[in-house]
Design an enzyme around this catalytic site. Sequence first.
Site, mmCIF file in Angstrom:
data_model
loop_
_atom_site.group_PDB
_atom_site.id
_atom_site.type_symbol
_atom_site.label_atom_id
_atom_site.label_comp_id
_atom_site.label_asym_id
_atom_site.label_seq_id
_atom_site.Cartn_x
_atom_site.Cartn_y
_atom_site.Cartn_z
ATOM 1 C CE LYS A 1 0.444 15.590 -0.045
ATOM 2 N NZ LYS A 1 -0.230 14.622 -0.937
ATOM 3 N NE ARG B 1 -0.650 6.286 -2.378
ATOM 4 C CZ ARG B 1 -0.708 4.996 -2.011
ATOM 5 N NH1 ARG B 1 0.287 4.178 -2.336
ATOM 6 N NH2 ARG B 1 -1.728 4.528 -1.334
ATOM 7 C CB SER C 1 -3.378 10.918 6.657
ATOM 8 O OG SER C 1 -4.406 10.543 5.756
ATOM 9 C CG HIS D 1 -1.902 11.504 -3.835
ATOM 10 N ND1 HIS D 1 -2.838 12.370 -3.344
ATOM 11 C CD2 HIS D 1 -1.959 10.415 -3.011
ATOM 12 C CE1 HIS D 1 -3.442 11.840 -2.291
ATOM 13 N NE2 HIS D 1 -2.918 10.654 -2.072
ATOM 14 C CE1 TYR E 1 -6.694 12.777 0.376
ATOM 15 C CE2 TYR E 1 -6.872 11.302 2.251
ATOM 16 C CZ TYR E 1 -6.204 11.728 1.128
ATOM 17 O OH TYR E 1 -5.038 11.116 0.759
ATOM 18 C CB THR F 1 -5.335 16.194 -0.171
ATOM 19 O OG1 THR F 1 -4.270 16.035 0.768
ATOM 20 C CG2 THR F 1 -5.022 15.370 -1.406
ATOM 21 C CE1 TYR G 1 -3.441 2.829 0.802
ATOM 22 C CE2 TYR G 1 -1.885 3.464 2.526
ATOM 23 C CZ TYR G 1 -2.993 3.747 1.751
ATOM 24 O OH TYR G 1 -3.650 4.944 1.911
#
Length: 382
Positions: A251, A278, A106, A275, A129, A155, A24
Site C-alpha cells: 500500500k 496525510r 491497522s 495515505h 507498519y 504500508t 485525527y
Amino acid sequence: MTITCVDDLQRLARRRVPRMFYDYADSGSWTETTYRANETDLAAIRFRQKVMVDMSNRQLGTTMLGESLAMPVAIAPTGLAGMQHADGEILAARAAERFGIPYTLSTMSICSIEDVAAHTSRPIWFQLYVMKDKDYIARLIDRARAAGCSALVLTADLQIMGQRHKDVINGLSVPPKPTLPTIANLATKWRWGLGMLRTKRRTFGNIAGHVDDATNLESLAAWTASQFDTSLSWDDIKWIKDRWGGKLIIKGIMEPEDARSAVDAGADAIIVSNHGGRQLDGALSSIQALPGIVAAVGDRVEVHMDGGIRSGQDVLKAIALGARGVYIGRAYLYGLGAKGEEGVNECLEIIRKELDTTLALCGLRDIQDVTSDILVPGTYPQ
C-alpha cells in the site's frame, strides 16, 4: 437526523466524536491540498448516461485476492478507530463481515488482532507498519498468521510522518490528556464517554503488553513515535513475505516505477494510495495516479485504490479506470463515529445503493463489464 448519504454521517460524527479524534480522522498534512484533491478530482469525472437498455438483474459481486465480495469495496486500515467509538475495530469488522467485504485492521488499532479475530468469523486482513524493532515485527506477523488473517497489507509510505496541524493543535494522545480544553470538549460528547467507560480497550492493543520498553502510556507513546523505520526498502520485502507466507498487498504506490518494483518484489496486489493526503502534501490524487499505474503493471498484479472514496459513484469511477477494488477509510469512520456498528452498516448500504443505481443508469448490469467507456472523455485522467 435523517441519513441519506455519507456526508450526513460525517456531520453526525462531528457532533458526537471528541474533537481531537474527529480531527485525527478528518485531516491531511500541511495545507491539506492532496487530501482535498482526492475528493475533488473524483468529483470532476463525468458519467455517460445510457437509456432504453435492460437494467434488470444487476450484479455487483466480484473478487479481490481470490476472495468473494458483495461489491468491489474493502474497509481500509485506519489507526485509532477504537477512539472514534468504543470497540470501534470490532464493530467495523462485524459490519464488514455481515456485508460480505474485507476488513483491514491497522497496526495502530485500539483493539488487538486477537480481539478482532475472536469477534468475527470471516478472516480479516492485517496492515503492517515496519518498525525498527524487527523482533516485534516478526512476532506481529506471526500473530496475524495465528489469528487467521488472510492477507497482509504492508504500508510503504510511512517511513517518516507528515505533520497534520490539527493533531498538533489538539494535543492528540491516547487516551486524551486531561487538559481544560479537552475536558470541556469531552463533556459535550456523553455518548462517546459512556461507551469508553464500558470498555477496557483504550490504548494500542497490538503494542501494549507486547513490547518490553512500553510498560505504561507514556513509554508506549515514546516507543511508537521512535519506531517508524526510515531505512525500509524493497530489500526488506523478501523477509517479510517469507515470514508471512501468504497473500501480500503493498500500500502507498503512487508511481509506475514503484508499482513495477512492488510486482518484482512479490506483491500479490498493490494499493494506489497517498495515505489519504496525510503524508506528502502536494502529491497527485489517487485517482489521477491510477491509470498510469494500471498501464504499468497490466495484468501482472491486482491494482486496488484508496483515497477520496465517499460514494458508490466514486467506487464506479475507480473501477472504470482499472482498479480491481477500492478501500474506504474516512467514509466508514464517519459511520462508526456517528452510530457505531449501525453507522458502518448504513455507510456500506449507502455506497452499495449508489453503486447499483449508477451502474444501471450507465447502461450496465454487471460490475465486471465496467470500462472507461462509461466515462465522458476529457473528464478523467488517461
